[in-house]
Write an enzyme that holds these catalytic residues in place. Structure first.
Site, PDB file in Angstrom:
ATOM      1  N   HIS A   1      -1.824  25.190  51.938  1.00 42.41           N
ATOM      2  CA  HIS A   1      -3.098  24.986  51.200  1.00 42.41           C
ATOM      3  C   HIS A   1      -3.818  23.834  51.873  1.00 42.41           C
ATOM      4  O   HIS A   1      -3.345  22.820  52.098  1.00 42.41           O
ATOM      5  CB  HIS A   1      -2.622  24.270  49.917  1.00 42.41           C
ATOM      6  CG  HIS A   1      -3.696  24.217  48.764  1.00 42.41           C
ATOM      7  ND1 HIS A   1      -4.378  25.144  47.971  1.00 42.41           N
ATOM      8  CD2 HIS A   1      -4.700  23.110  48.511  1.00 42.41           C
ATOM      9  CE1 HIS A   1      -5.389  24.643  47.350  1.00 42.41           C
ATOM     10  NE2 HIS A   1      -5.682  23.595  47.921  1.00 42.41           N
ATOM     11  N   CYS A   2      -4.988  24.000  52.493  1.00 43.18           N
ATOM     12  CA  CYS A   2      -5.694  23.153  52.848  1.00 43.18           C
ATOM     13  C   CYS A   2      -6.844  22.407  52.346  1.00 43.18           C
ATOM     14  O   CYS A   2      -7.533  22.921  51.598  1.00 43.18           O
ATOM     15  CB  CYS A   2      -6.455  23.900  54.187  1.00 43.18           C
ATOM     16  SG  CYS A   2      -7.483  23.006  55.303  1.00 43.18           S
ATOM     17  N   PRO A   3      -6.648  21.165  52.248  1.00 41.23           N
ATOM     18  CA  PRO A   3      -7.695  20.312  51.337  1.00 41.23           C
ATOM     19  C   PRO A   3      -8.828  20.355  51.931  1.00 41.23           C
ATOM     20  O   PRO A   3      -9.984  19.791  51.440  1.00 41.23           O
ATOM     21  CB  PRO A   3      -6.713  18.834  51.491  1.00 41.23           C
ATOM     22  CG  PRO A   3      -6.170  18.853  52.795  1.00 41.23           C
ATOM     23  CD  PRO A   3      -5.859  20.199  53.080  1.00 41.23           C
TER      24      PRO A   3
ATOM     25  N   ASN B   1     -10.293  23.540  50.583  1.00 39.65           N
ATOM     26  CA  ASN B   1      -9.800  23.406  49.287  1.00 39.65           C
ATOM     27  C   ASN B   1      -9.559  24.734  49.095  1.00 39.65           C
ATOM     28  O   ASN B   1     -10.107  25.504  47.886  1.00 39.65           O
ATOM     29  CB  ASN B   1     -11.038  23.126  48.473  1.00 39.65           C
ATOM     30  CG  ASN B   1     -10.544  22.594  47.019  1.00 39.65           C
ATOM     31  OD1 ASN B   1      -9.511  22.457  46.730  1.00 39.65           O
ATOM     32  ND2 ASN B   1     -11.668  22.669  46.006  1.00 39.65           N
ATOM     33  N   ASN B   2      -8.524  25.384  49.777  1.00 34.30           N
ATOM     34  CA  ASN B   2      -8.238  26.763  49.466  1.00 34.30           C
ATOM     35  C   ASN B   2      -7.023  26.890  50.107  1.00 34.30           C
ATOM     36  O   ASN B   2      -6.645  26.216  51.185  1.00 34.30           O
ATOM     37  CB  ASN B   2      -9.342  27.758  50.150  1.00 34.30           C
ATOM     38  CG  ASN B   2      -9.268  29.125  49.121  1.00 34.30           C
ATOM     39  OD1 ASN B   2      -8.344  29.497  48.664  1.00 34.30           O
ATOM     40  ND2 ASN B   2     -10.071  30.011  49.714  1.00 34.30           N
TER      41      ASN B   2
END
Length: 168
Positions: A22-24, A27-28
């Site tokens: 999950h990549c901050p 945001n996905n």
């Protein structure tokens, strides 16, 4: 019943096939449907950071002779300080993005996600190894290597041979 190689994201609240992380920043979740876009983001960020650093260094070497001639100018001294800070931040970002891009490429070559690497840290993966061209083609959705770098296209899922297919 969830498909093989899928993972439920606790932040998003939904299952993602071949979820990597999950990549901050976006945001996905980075998974099967958008992994190629994440790789392009890393690649173009790395490319533009190199381009910006190159021009920062050219600009810096242009201003160094001005510093020696005009020691009293407030703007020249502060612009040099800002350029040094920007160069430091650029190098830091380049190192971070290069590391992220490298780990993503190794994950594609070995056909494993970050979650699979963490859960099977000491075990050998039991599924058969695919050639690197096939794993890249599956991620980018095309066998045409020149299209892997074009961000303005639609990804079409490839038809995977039966012995490589992920079954439920």
């Amino acid at each position: 019943m969830r498909p093989k190689r899928s993972h439920h994201c606790s932040r998003c609240g939904h299952c993602v096939r071949r979820m990597d992380h999950h990549c901050p920043w976006i945001n996905n979740c980075v998974g099967e449907d958008n992994h190629w876009l994440f790789l392009q983001l890393c690649f173009y960020t790395e490319l533009l950071t190199c381009y910006t650093l190159m021009f920062s260094f050219f600009h810096y070497y242009y201003f160094l002779p001005l510093k020696k001639r005009n020691l009293d100018l407030f703007v020249v001294r502060h612009e040099l300080a800002i350029m040094r800070l920007a160069a430091f931040m650029g190098v830091t970002m380049l190192v971070g993005i290069t590391g992220l891009f490298y780990t993503q490429l190794i994950g594609i070559i070995t056909d494993t996600t970050s979650i699979e690497k963490m859960s099977n840290c000491c075990e050998e993966i039991s599924r058969p190894r695919k050639p690197w061209q096939q794993t890249f083609s599956e991620v980018f959705g095309t066998r045409w290597k020149i299209l892997w770098f074009i961000p303005f296209r639609q990804r079409q899922p490839l038809r995977v041979p039966y012995h490589f297919a992920n079954h439920v």
